[in-house]
Design a protein around this motif. Structure first.
Motif, PDB file in Angstrom:
ATOM      1  N   TYR A 129      -1.943   1.380  -6.816  1.00 20.63           N
ATOM      2  CA  TYR A 129      -1.192   2.449  -6.170  1.00 20.63           C
ATOM      3  C   TYR A 129      -2.110   3.647  -5.977  1.00 20.63           C
ATOM      4  O   TYR A 129      -3.027   3.872  -6.771  1.00 20.63           O
ATOM      5  N   HIS A 130      -1.841   4.407  -4.941  1.00 21.39           N
ATOM      6  CA  HIS A 130      -2.572   5.650  -4.730  1.00 21.39           C
ATOM      7  C   HIS A 130      -1.711   6.792  -5.269  1.00 21.39           C
ATOM      8  O   HIS A 130      -0.587   7.006  -4.813  1.00 21.39           O
ATOM      9  N   TYR A 166       0.781   4.510 -14.265  1.00 24.56           N
ATOM     10  CA  TYR A 166       0.840   5.360 -13.080  1.00 24.56           C
ATOM     11  C   TYR A 166       1.967   6.386 -13.198  1.00 24.56           C
ATOM     12  O   TYR A 166       1.798   7.561 -12.886  1.00 24.56           O
ATOM     13  N   ASN A 190      -8.052  11.143  -9.109  1.00 21.49           N
ATOM     14  CA  ASN A 190      -9.272  10.541  -8.575  1.00 21.49           C
ATOM     15  C   ASN A 190      -9.360   9.100  -9.075  1.00 21.49           C
ATOM     16  O   ASN A 190      -9.431   8.866 -10.284  1.00 21.49           O
ATOM     17  N   GLN A 191      -9.360   8.140  -8.143  1.00 23.81           N
ATOM     18  CA  GLN A 191      -9.298   6.733  -8.523  1.00 23.81           C
ATOM     19  C   GLN A 191     -10.565   5.997  -8.104  1.00 23.81           C
ATOM     20  O   GLN A 191     -11.048   6.145  -6.982  1.00 23.81           O
ATOM     21  N   LYS A 222       0.815  -1.212   0.000  1.00 23.65           N
ATOM     22  CA  LYS A 222       0.000   0.000   0.000  1.00 23.65           C
ATOM     23  C   LYS A 222       0.849   1.262   0.000  1.00 23.65           C
ATOM     24  O   LYS A 222       0.431   2.294  -0.508  1.00 23.65           O
ATOM     25  N   GLU A 281      -1.129  10.743  -5.941  1.00 24.81           N
ATOM     26  CA  GLU A 281      -1.507  12.069  -5.455  1.00 24.81           C
ATOM     27  C   GLU A 281      -2.085  12.908  -6.591  1.00 24.81           C
ATOM     28  O   GLU A 281      -1.507  12.993  -7.665  1.00 24.81           O
ATOM     29  N   GLN A 323     -12.598   2.206  -7.937  1.00 28.98           N
ATOM     30  CA  GLN A 323     -12.441   0.757  -7.929  1.00 28.98           C
ATOM     31  C   GLN A 323     -13.630   0.105  -8.632  1.00 28.98           C
ATOM     32  O   GLN A 323     -14.784   0.407  -8.329  1.00 28.98           O
ATOM     33  N   VAL A 352      -7.309  -1.088  -7.683  1.00 31.90           N
ATOM     34  CA  VAL A 352      -6.475   0.105  -7.532  1.00 31.90           C
ATOM     35  C   VAL A 352      -5.186  -0.336  -6.843  1.00 31.90           C
ATOM     36  O   VAL A 352      -5.202  -0.706  -5.669  1.00 31.90           O
TER      37      VAL A 352
END
Length: 559
Positions: A354-355, A332, A360-361, A286, A357, A363, A352
């Motif tokens: 990777y997060h 990404y 807007n993601q 994560k 910055e 799932q 999803v």
């Protein structure tokens, strides 16, 4: 003389570094030598030599030792795992034992009492000891020994039809020993940098494998693990909030695992097999750091064209390759390269991974009808500039992506094709009109991941004539890198991976070829005529640079 004084006397640390380490020790209570390594002031080999001097103990290389079965049985597995010590040889009533922690002297008094023998201690690297234990005792063999003697956790017995049944699987899966066994297997996967864990039931054994750097390798698990296959799978299903009573249908879930100070997201897939349920866990970190395109290995010649393409205001950009080839990571990194306060980016992904910055993601959730196509149609009402769709799998998603690109959006997505040119024919085969493919697609990036040579055991040598592929041109290069195998790379000769890329940028001639429904081979010829480097050529470039080997390039590309 203490360990700090020895390192200071040998010039390996400075007085200021030692002071910083002591301050950290007073705060955490951690051993001084481990703090010095963690802070990067010294490496583990230097500390091992200093401990050897401090205790006047010889240092041994465990990789050069062949342990005999009767010597290994001199200590119970539970004690070996607990004390991180291994028996090496026995002579005249004296048992030679390797340890990485001679500070726990009371533990070795326990060894003397248990074995009734004199104990001679020698030093070994902690990683070497862990590997020795995994090789000769197996992962979690101490827990399996405990389970074997625990009557309440009977594995399974055949019923009238010969299928395995368990009296109370829920109770078994909640046993402390089973919980520890499963945790040991998952933590070992994290320590080994595995991206996937495969648990595969066969008629007479349970096979557990880890995928490391894209290649599967068998986990060192004792054969007795087969007796507890149902308890292991039930425990994983409980952790993933799945129905342990359902054994006829595939199930998917997720587990959150904390290890090594990090949080991991495990995607769990359970499928009924001939001899039981098979489980595959995808390991996602994560808090994994985002990679830049340069860090992923994209060469400057490709990066220059790709930067131009991702700077377009609209159109479709596709990244192609098989599962596990790094397509999502490249997307990404590309998104992170162009997203600013002036650009709104929305993604629809499954999962999803990777997060990012500023992005807007979303799932995918097929249970409520939110698939790629539905998600894409919905997010276009949110006025995005850039859209990323996890994968184009069908005509509906492809048409939605094309409509999005034609209405002024830049669309990123992935496609499963073997090369860049194949993406065009794949879209047409799906049912998309050639003129729509021609007018919307701006570029296709095919990629693979090749393992890189381990820096610890790397040497340069001149290969035999038979090792050099017929389609490789030496161009004056006489020696190439190779990994000999060491503990850092699990004796594979490789550690880590790097990308190789094939970029097809659209121009008027290639668009015209797509309109004519020509074969992928014709499009490849047109791309090569414009300077496109094929995947295999890009792989050979990495060989010439000394980053990988011919064998790796041959493994992931075709001639």
């Amino acid at each position: 003389m203490g360990i700090g004084s020895i390192l200071l006397e040998r010039g390996l640390v400075t007085q200021d570094q030692l002071a910083d380490a002591f301050a950290e020790q007073s705060r955490t209570g951690e051993r001084l030598d481990r703090i010095l390594v963690r802070l990067g002031f010294v490496n583990s080999s230097q500390v091992l030599e200093a401990i050897g001097l401090q205790f006047a103990m010889p240092i041994v290389d465990l990789s050069a030792i062949e342990a005999k079965p009767d010597v290994l049985r001199a200590l119970p597995a539970k004690l070996v795992f607990k004390q991180r010590c291994v028996p090496l040889e026995e002579s005249n009533g004296t048992l030679r034992v390797a340890t990485c922690d001679p500070y726990e002297l009371t533990a070795f008094d326990e060894l003397r009492l248990l074995t009734g023998k004199s104990i001679e201690l020698v030093l070994a690297d902690e990683q070497d000891i862990r590997k020795f234990i995994r090789t000769h005792y197996g992962v979690a063999s101490d827990t399996l020994d405990e389970l074997s003697g625990h009557e309440t956790v009977a594995a399974a017995r055949p019923d009238a039809n010969g299928t395995a049944v368990v009296d109370d699987e829920m109770q078994q899966a909640q046993e402390a020993s089973v919980i520890k066994l499963v945790n040991d297997l998952l933590l070992e996967a994290v320590r080994e940098r595995a991206t996937d864990v495969h648990i595969e039931p066969y008629e007479d054994h349970l096979q557990i494998r880890y995928r490391i750097d894209g290649v599967l390798s068998t986990a060192g698990v004792p054969a007795t693990v087969n007796r507890f296959r149902n308890a292991i799978i039930s425990r994983l299903k409980i952790m993933a909030n799945l129905n342990i009573a359902e054994k006829r249908r595939p199930q998917d879930g997720r587990i959150t695992l904390r290890a090594q100070g990090r949080e991991f997201d495990l995607r769990v897939s359970v499928i009924p097999m001939l001899h039981g349920e098979g489980v595959v866990l995808r390991v996602l970190s994560k808090d994994a750091g985002m990679f830049s395109l340069e860090q992923l290995g994209m060469p400057a010649s490709v990066l220059k064209i790709w930067d131009r393409l991702i700077g377009n205001p609209h159109g479709i950009l596709l990244v192609t390759g098989p599962t596990g080839s790094g397509k999502s990571t490249t997307l990404y990194a590309s998104l992170a390269r162009i997203v600013t306060d002036e650009i709104k980016a929305i993604t629809v992904e499954d999962p999803v991974e990777y997060h990012v910055e500023g992005v807007n993601q979303i799932q995918v959730n097929r249970q409520v009808g939110l698939d790629f196509a539905a998600g894409l149609r919905a997010i276009l009402r949110h006025d995005p500039d850039v859209v990323m769709i996890g994968e184009i799998r069908d005509l509906e998603t492809a048409e939605a992506a094309i409509q999005a690109s034609l209405t002024g959006h830049l669309v990123f997505s992935t496609l499963h094709t073997n090369d860049a040119a194949g993406a065009m024919t794949r879209l047409v085969d799906m049912g998309v009109e050639p003129f729509l493919v021609s007018s919307s697609v701006e570029g296709v990036l095919a990629q693979r991941l090749v393992r890189t040579i381990c820096p610890t055991c790397r040497v340069d040598r001149q290969p035999d004539a038979g090792e050099i592929p017929a389609d490789f041109h030496l161009n004056g290069v006489s020696s190439f890198g190779v990994g000999l195998g060491c503990r850092d790379c699990r004796n594979t000769g490789y550690r880590g991976r790097v990308g190789i890329y094939e970029l097809l940028a659209m121009d008027e001639e290639i668009r015209e070829l797509v309109m004519q429904r020509v074969s992928a081979g014709r499009i490849v010829q047109a791309g090569v005529a414009r300077g496109m480097r094929l995947l295999r050529q890009a792989g050979f470039d990495r060989v010439t640079e000394g980053r990988t080997t011919f064998a790796e390039v041959i493994r992931v590309t075709k001639a």
